[in-house]
Design a protein around this motif. Structure first.
Motif: not given
Length: 197
Positions: A31-60
């Motif tokens: 999983e992509v790592p992150f640091e948790t800055e705030d949390r309440e129940g199922a909600i968190t505020v996270r700091a993510y590092p820079g990422l490399v992604v493969a992406e595509t856009v599909s219409e419809g």
């Protein structure tokens, strides 16, 4: 000729499941790592590092576009449309509306030891890019992810962001961590909203 929309809908759901399962069941990846800055129940505020992604856009329509996006990226990382070996991916698979508002963007996160310039060339439908480090608010939930559910979860997260005094800084994203072959209660999904720094 009349088309049975239930059959078409079921076919799309199976294709989406196959696309996501194709990738997530093929690897047992991290999983992509992150640091948790705030949390309440199922909600968190996270700091993510820079990422490399493969992406595509599909219409419809959303389901059809996501199914196509999953399969396009799976073909790329598994080496079906290029030379070379399988490229591992990290959970989650990220989905949002593209910036032009014409379709749906699907992203696979690639390992941190991969730089954009070292990855195999992608075809016209796949783009390899770097994303900067960022902060997001995330709401985790299980079960189905139809449009009504996603809209309710997004509204819940936006209310929390406002109540906590954070500033939203971008459109919602959807994150999928587990295969849709799993029963609903075992699935892990999230809505993510970028925050101002």
């Amino acid at each position: 000729m009349q088309v049975n929309t239930r059959i078409v809908g079921a076919g799309v759901a199976v294709a989406i499941a196959a696309g996501l399962g194709y990738v997530l069941l093929a690897g047992g990846d991290d999983e992509v790592p992150f640091e948790t800055e705030d949390r309440e129940g199922a909600i968190t505020v996270r700091a993510y590092p820079g990422l490399v992604v493969a992406e595509t856009v599909s219409e419809g329509l959303r389901d059809t576009a996501l199914s196509r996006g999953f399969m396009t990226l799976a073909d790329y990382v598994l080496g079906k449309e290029r030379s070379g070996s399988r490229i591992p991916v990290m959970a989650p698979v990220l989905v949002d509306g593209d910036s032009d508002g014409r379709g749906w963007r699907t992203r696979f996160v690639l390992p941190f030891d991969r730089a954009v310039e070292t990855l195999p060339a992608a075809g016209n439908e796949v783009r390899i890019r770097s994303l900067p480090a960022r902060r997001v608010a995330a709401l985790r939930f299980s079960g189905d992810t139809d449009e009504a559910v996603l809209a309710l979860r997004e509204a819940e997260l936006r209310r929390w962001i406002e109540a906590r005094g954070y500033g939203a800084a971008g459109p919602v994203e959807h994150a999928y961590y587990t295969s849709p072959f799993l029963p609903g209660p075992l699935r892990r999904n999230e809505v993510l909203i970028p925050l101002a720094s």
